[in-house]
Scaffold this motif. Sequence first.
Motif, PDB file in Angstrom:
ATOM      1  N   PHE A   7       0.587  -1.150  -0.149  1.00  0.00           N
ATOM      2  CA  PHE A   7       0.079   0.338   0.308  1.00  0.00           C
ATOM      3  C   PHE A   7       0.539   1.555  -0.005  1.00  0.00           C
ATOM      4  O   PHE A   7       1.382   1.574   1.324  1.00  0.00           O
ATOM      5  N   ASP A   8       1.385   1.823  -0.952  1.00  0.00           N
ATOM      6  CA  ASP A   8       1.998   2.793  -1.015  1.00  0.00           C
ATOM      7  C   ASP A   8       0.661   4.274  -1.108  1.00  0.00           C
ATOM      8  O   ASP A   8      -0.234   4.590  -1.716  1.00  0.00           O
ATOM      9  N   ILE A   9       0.434   4.595   0.420  1.00  0.00           N
ATOM     10  CA  ILE A   9      -0.615   6.175   0.369  1.00  0.00           C
ATOM     11  C   ILE A   9       0.648   7.139   0.598  1.00  0.00           C
ATOM     12  O   ILE A   9       1.132   7.549   1.367  1.00  0.00           O
ATOM     13  N   GLU A  10      -0.167   8.237  -0.459  1.00  0.00           N
ATOM     14  CA  GLU A  10       0.129   8.854  -0.583  1.00  0.00           C
ATOM     15  C   GLU A  10       0.892   9.978  -0.100  1.00  0.00           C
ATOM     16  O   GLU A  10       1.743  11.319  -0.078  1.00  0.00           O
ATOM     17  N   ASP A  11       0.053  10.593   0.856  1.00  0.00           N
ATOM     18  CA  ASP A  11       0.090  11.490   2.157  1.00  0.00           C
ATOM     19  C   ASP A  11       0.656  10.699   3.380  1.00  0.00           C
ATOM     20  O   ASP A  11       0.031  11.365   4.530  1.00  0.00           O
ATOM     21  N   ASP A  12       1.322   9.658   2.812  1.00  0.00           N
ATOM     22  CA  ASP A  12       1.877   9.033   4.543  1.00  0.00           C
ATOM     23  C   ASP A  12       2.741   8.065   3.693  1.00  0.00           C
ATOM     24  O   ASP A  12       3.546   8.449   2.968  1.00  0.00           O
ATOM     25  N   LYS A  13       3.028   7.559   4.832  1.00  0.00           N
ATOM     26  CA  LYS A  13       3.649   6.185   3.979  1.00  0.00           C
ATOM     27  C   LYS A  13       3.368   4.613   3.183  1.00  0.00           C
ATOM     28  O   LYS A  13       2.551   4.582   3.180  1.00  0.00           O
ATOM     29  N   THR A  14       4.441   4.354   3.492  1.00  0.00           N
ATOM     30  CA  THR A  14       4.745   2.744   2.331  1.00  0.00           C
ATOM     31  C   THR A  14       4.561   1.561   3.696  1.00  0.00           C
ATOM     32  O   THR A  14       4.959   1.460   4.297  1.00  0.00           O
ATOM     33  N   TYR A  15       2.847   1.036   3.106  1.00  0.00           N
ATOM     34  CA  TYR A  15       3.215  -0.432   3.958  1.00  0.00           C
ATOM     35  C   TYR A  15       3.274  -1.856   3.085  1.00  0.00           C
ATOM     36  O   TYR A  15       2.157  -1.601   2.222  1.00  0.00           O
ATOM     37  N   ASN A  16       3.059  -2.957   4.048  1.00  0.00           N
ATOM     38  CA  ASN A  16       2.676  -4.277   2.991  1.00  0.00           C
ATOM     39  C   ASN A  16       2.104  -4.968   4.074  1.00  0.00           C
ATOM     40  O   ASN A  16       2.749  -5.129   4.989  1.00  0.00           O
ATOM     41  N   LEU A  17       1.250  -5.666   3.206  1.00  0.00           N
ATOM     42  CA  LEU A  17       0.569  -7.108   4.507  1.00  0.00           C
ATOM     43  C   LEU A  17       1.246  -8.637   3.650  1.00  0.00           C
ATOM     44  O   LEU A  17       1.220  -8.547   2.475  1.00  0.00           O
ATOM     45  N   GLU A  18       2.456  -8.736   4.787  1.00  0.00           N
ATOM     46  CA  GLU A  18       2.592 -10.460   3.574  1.00  0.00           C
ATOM     47  C   GLU A  18       1.837 -10.910   4.281  1.00  0.00           C
ATOM     48  O   GLU A  18       1.585 -11.643   5.578  1.00  0.00           O
ATOM     49  N   ILE A  19       1.237 -12.184   3.271  1.00  0.00           N
ATOM     50  CA  ILE A  19      -0.158 -13.532   3.295  1.00  0.00           C
ATOM     51  C   ILE A  19       0.626 -14.718   3.012  1.00  0.00           C
ATOM     52  O   ILE A  19       1.027 -14.676   1.722  1.00  0.00           O
TER      53      ILE A  19
END
Length: 104
Positions: free
Chosen positions: A28-40
């Motif tokens: 998830f690249d959140i344009e007005d915040d940080k980048t996160y990722n969820l590993e499933i």
Amino acid sequence: MSVEQIFEKLEKNFNADAAQGMDLVFQFDIEDDKTYNLEIKDGSCKLNEGAHEDPSVTLIMNSETLEGIVSGETDGMQAFMAGQLRAEGDMMLATKLGELFDMG
């Protein structure tokens, strides 16, 4: 709700049964915040801050769109069609988010 709290909520609402046998990374690249990722992976979900080296699909949006989708107020497909959400990689995987996480 902060972006970090939204992701923590997602992680808590993870449906492990729906993820059996999966090995995916939602970034998830959140344009007005940080980048996160969820590993499933095989019924587990791990939240990480930052970019993953090889995400299965990357979803690009702002924090308002993210909060709307996670709360159930915004339909992900409608957000995509309205240009509020962009996807890179295997876009069909984005449709699995509703199965993997209890939204709303």
